[in-house]
Design an enzyme around this catalytic site. Structure first.
Site, PDB file in Angstrom:
ATOM      1  N   THR A  99       0.836  -1.194   0.000  1.00 47.09           N
ATOM      2  CA  THR A  99       0.000   0.000   0.000  1.00 47.09           C
ATOM      3  C   THR A  99       0.876   1.250   0.000  1.00 47.09           C
ATOM      4  O   THR A  99       2.024   1.218   0.448  1.00 47.09           O
ATOM      5  CB  THR A  99      -0.886   0.075   1.254  1.00 47.09           C
ATOM      6  OG1 THR A  99      -0.051   0.327   2.403  1.00 47.09           O
ATOM      7  CG2 THR A  99      -1.671  -1.198   1.463  1.00 47.09           C
ATOM      8  N   ASP A 100       0.325   2.346  -0.502  1.00 41.04           N
ATOM      9  CA  ASP A 100       0.937   3.632  -0.193  1.00 41.04           C
ATOM     10  C   ASP A 100       0.751   3.847   1.310  1.00 41.04           C
ATOM     11  O   ASP A 100      -0.117   3.233   1.943  1.00 41.04           O
ATOM     12  CB  ASP A 100       0.273   4.753  -0.995  1.00 41.04           C
ATOM     13  CG  ASP A 100       1.178   5.968  -1.134  1.00 41.04           C
ATOM     14  OD1 ASP A 100       2.132   6.106  -0.327  1.00 41.04           O
ATOM     15  OD2 ASP A 100       0.944   6.786  -2.032  1.00 41.04           O
ATOM     16  N   TRP A 101       1.560   4.720   1.884  1.00 44.62           N
ATOM     17  CA  TRP A 101       1.568   4.868   3.345  1.00 44.62           C
ATOM     18  C   TRP A 101       0.220   5.409   3.816  1.00 44.62           C
ATOM     19  O   TRP A 101      -0.179   6.519   3.502  1.00 44.62           O
ATOM     20  CB  TRP A 101       2.719   5.773   3.761  1.00 44.62           C
ATOM     21  CG  TRP A 101       3.958   5.015   4.141  1.00 44.62           C
ATOM     22  CD1 TRP A 101       4.643   5.128   5.311  1.00 44.62           C
ATOM     23  CD2 TRP A 101       4.663   4.015   3.379  1.00 44.62           C
ATOM     24  NE1 TRP A 101       5.726   4.262   5.329  1.00 44.62           N
ATOM     25  CE2 TRP A 101       5.753   3.555   4.154  1.00 44.62           C
ATOM     26  CE3 TRP A 101       4.466   3.449   2.126  1.00 44.62           C
ATOM     27  CZ2 TRP A 101       6.633   2.586   3.712  1.00 44.62           C
ATOM     28  CZ3 TRP A 101       5.342   2.471   1.676  1.00 44.62           C
ATOM     29  CH2 TRP A 101       6.410   2.057   2.464  1.00 44.62           C
TER      30      TRP A 101
END
Length: 826
Positions: A245-247
């Site tokens: 995932t993106d953060w």
């Protein structure tokens, strides 16, 4: 609709190494779950009893951003010194696959020396609109150029035993409301424009990790989009690597896992782990899904060579890497105008250097890609080192736009003493940043006023632009020479000086179109999507694919760039394998030319752009010499996405083969008949006039809905319902709670106030960290200090129950402290 378990066709259905299979078999359910979310902000979980070490993930599309102390995702805290190479927007102008691969190798060396397993880059989202705040991190408006260069960077990084992580998958083309916006895009545009570069990086770069985007695509969050992740990425393209995932980009952890998203970052102090364990124990998810993801994670660990930071035998040559950064910048800087051959400077000319950027350079963007450079070159210092005869330096303007007549007057007086004036202007650090989009395409007014004043006293004016994006240039008719340095890294100033003195012949060409005015951009009236949706009504017609219908709207075309020499083209030959032709250097300088191959379908049942880039080559030719070059056809040359049959196909018929120096400077033409199939449109062309023969910038909502073959969701937030977990802080403006509305108005007031008093970075931080943050993001980005139950308490307050919400938050906080989840796991 919830997804259910199904047969998986990824790594675990391939041959899994025995050592990995044995490790997975020894893991408990809880341990498997723990491996699939972060240990902290940058590391994955370790399991010492089985010898499983943490993986370290670090930002770094153009340099390594490994933080020394407190972690953040916005580039605010100091990181370990590393080489700051030119940004993606800059190196794209080199059109040099081998050079970009070389840069990747140097990035890999530095990442390995710093103990980094996964380098979070490159970013390859398409430049749909010139105002996207993160365009400096992206390559191009064209998916073919983007894909070829990004695949090269990935190959270079991974050749050093470090995994690259391509991002942000997919259709992430604005920063405004990026964690909640719903991108509405038709199938052909999705496949032909927004996914093609990712496909090339998977197939040609063999990238080992991929990061999902924050946004939704046609109603589904990217991180739980089974069509994008399972069907296209894994089954169609054959990707067997790790999806991360993106953060803070996980919406529903279970749906993400079912869709084939493996690793959630950063850690949530076990909250996500417990969700996964509960889902398996309840029968909602088969444990084999965890096995698949854990296997991919362990396979990645096996194939990356993390070096302990205390191993001082592994290091990199700081000076050598700086020199490489300089060479890359030299190959990427674009000469836009050179009237009367004002450049290169002549020996003995008296030169005035004006502009704050000459002493304090703009060399990179702001946000998570911000690199702490090993050293910084300045134009002023590099010019002195090169022996340029300087009559003086003046800053000329205040960096952040404030008018200063005293500075301007001193600059004018200096300009009167010089034969040539070098004026360094551009956008400041706070204008191009992750998390927010630019409000316009203009340069600051104080810089434009200075330019006009200088031109009136000394017409021998060379403008040196520093910014990572396209800008309007209404002043260009009064200026004889313009050099666009983009954001050229820590050695960029040296590269600029080498070009303006003639030591290096400029060879960069634009990887994006420059419109005359922002209003000419096809997505101008729809960008950014500010509330619920972003409608991609222009479909395929992004960048030159649109502008080549309307020549009068362009300042500089895609693929444009000048040299100190000239080139001619002749003798085009076309075969089943590709095209060959002769390029001759007809000038007096040795130089490099970037030749571009475009293809146009002469007659089609589908709407198509005028032409599309399908190949390119950069070649060095000495003055007076010539060279025959070859550009191959490949699987992307003639294909089109067949929406009716959900597959790629070649439309049979005659194609025009175009070879040129830019999309507008076509030098050679030929015809080629390509066998294939009849490809039909699912829509009646008479109902899509804007796409077939009209202006794709004027597509009505009704016409776009017909293209989508589905009702369009409302582009506005629903102000009648209560706020929910996926709503943003910005939506508190219509919350039922007076307190929530007050909080919103305070947050809304602060950014313009901070900008007015000069605190632009603080203003941007509020917009990035609070304004567009969904309530779910508060839990995902706080490392477990705020859990979902506490976020629900915030929602209770926002929805009009202040004391009930406070009571709920306090109760959940006490439970969290007692459970020992107030800190990151150790």
């Amino acid at each position: 609709m919830k997804q259910t378990a199904s047969t998986f066709t990824g790594l675990t259905d391939m041959t899994v190494p025995n050592d990995i299979a044995k490790l997975v078999a020894q893991l408990s359910l809880e341990e498997k779950a723990s491996l699939l979310s972060g240990k902290n902000f940058w590391e994955t979980m370790d399991i010492p009893r089985l010898g499983i070490s943490s993986l370290f993930l670090a930002d770094g599309p153009h340099g390594i951003r490994k933080q020394q102390a407190a972690a953040d995702h916005l580039g605010l805290n100091v990181s370990v010194p590393a080489t700051c190479f030119p940004t993606a927007a800059t190196i794209a102008n080199s059109w040099d696959v081998k050079l970009v691969e070389q840069m990747g190798k140097y990035l890999g060396v530095e990442a390995r020396s710093l103990g980094v397993n996964v380098l979070l880059g490159p970013g390859i989202n398409i430049k749909r609109n010139p105002l996207c705040g993160r365009n400096f991190e992206y390559y191009s408006e064209d998916p073919y150029l983007t894909g070829k260069l990004a695949a090269a960077l990935v190959r270079g990084i991974q050749s050093e035993g470090v995994a690259a992580c391509v991002k942000h998958y997919a259709v992430n083309n604005q920063e405004t409301n990026r964690m909640a916006i719903n991108a509405i895009v038709d199938e052909r545009a999705l496949r032909e424009i927004y996914l093609t570069a990712f496909e090339m990086v998977v197939k040609e770069g063999a990238v080992q990790t991929l990061m999902t985007a924050y946004n939704r695509i046609n109603g589904v969050y990217a991180n739980e989009h089974s069509y994008l992740l399972r069907q296209i990425l894994r089954e169609e393209w054959g990707f067997t690597g790790l999806v991360v995932t993106d953060w803070g980009g996980s919406n529903d952890r279970i749906d993400g896992l079912l869709a084939s998203s493996d690793l959630e970052m950063p850690g949530t102090n076990g909250e996500s782990d417990r969700e996964l364990v509960a889902a398996v124990q309840s029968g909602r998810v088969a444990e084999s899904y965890l096995d698949e993801s854990v296997s991919r994670l362990l396979y990645l660990a096996k194939n990356t060579s993390r070096i302990p930071e205390n191993n001082h035998e592994i290091s990199f040559d700081v000076r050598a890497h700086h020199e490489v950064a300089r060479h890359i910048a030299e190959e990427s800087i674009v000469l836009l105008k050179n009237q009367g051959n004002l450049l290169p400077l002549q020996k003995g000319q008296r030169v005035a250097i004006i502009g704050d950027f000459a002493r304090s350079p703009r060399y990179q963007g702001a946000g998570s890609s911000n690199v702490n450079p090993t050293q910084i070159s300045t134009l002023l210092g590099a010019a002195q080192q090169a022996g340029i005869q300087l009559v003086g330096f003046e800053p000329g303007y205040e960096r952040y736009g404030k008018r200063n007549q005293s500075l301007q007057k001193r600059a004018i007086n200096l300009a009167k003493k010089a034969d040539v004036v070098l004026l360094c202007i551009g956008l400041d650090e706070a204008s191009e940043a992750e998390g927010l989009d630019r409000p316009h395409m203009r340069l600051p007014d104080n810089q434009i006023e200075l330019l006009g004043a200088l031109q009136s006293v000394n017409p021998a004016l060379v403008v040196i632009l520093s910014c990572g994006c396209a800008v309007e240039m209404p002043w260009i008719g009064t200026v004889p020479a313009v050099l666009h340095a983009y954001l050229s890294g820590q050695a960029g100033a040296e590269a600029i000086v080498n070009i303006i003195t003639g030591k290096v012949n400029p060879s960069g060409k634009l990887a994006e179109t420059y419109p005359l005015r922002y209003e000419e951009v096809p997505s101008a009236t729809l960008f950014p999507g500010k509330e619920a949706t972003a409608e991609y009504r222009e479909s395929l017609f992004v960048g030159y694919r649109y502008f080549d219908r309307f020549p009068e709207k362009v300042l500089f075309p895609f693929g444009y760039g000048l040299s100190y020499t000239s080139f001619s083209y002749r003798d085009l030959q076309i075969s089943e394998e590709g095209v060959s032709f002769v390029i001759q250097n007809t000038g007096r300088w040795d130089g490099k030319e970037i030749a571009q191959l475009y293809v146009r379908k002469k007659a089609s049942s589908l709407f198509r752009p005028e032409k599309e880039l399908k190949g390119f080559i950069k070649v060095f030719i000495k003055a007076g010499e010539e060279q025959r070059v070859f550009i191959p056809f490949d699987e992307y040359t003639f294909r089109v996405f067949d929406v009716l049959n959900k597959t790629w196909s070649v439309e049979e018929g005659e194609y025009e083969i175009l070879v040129g120096a830019s999309s507008r400077d076509i030098r050679l033409r030929g015809n080629w008949y390509k066998k294939g199939h009849m490809v039909l449109s699912p829509c009646d062309p008479a109902s899509l006039i804007s796409y077939y023969t009209g202006d794709p910038a004027r597509v009505s909502r009704e016409e776009f809905q017909y293209l989508m073959e589905a009702p369009l969701p409302s582009d506005r937030w629903d102000r009648t319902r209560s706020l929910s977990y996926n709503d943003t802080v910005a939506q508190c403006q219509y919350a039922k709670s007076c307190f929530a509305r007050l909080v919103f108005h305070i947050i809304d007031f602060l950014p313009p106030f901070f900008r007015k008093i000069g605190m632009r970075n603080q203003a941007n931080l509020i917009m990035m960290s609070f304004y567009y943050m969904p309530f779910r993001g508060i839990t995902k980005m706080m490392g477990g200090m705020v859990n979902r139950a506490m976020a629900e308490g915030l929602l209770v307050i926002a929805n009009g129950h202040f004391f009930k919400g406070i009571k709920h938050i306090v109760k959940e906080y006490i439970k969290l402290r007692k459970a020992g989840y107030a800190k990151y796991r150790t």
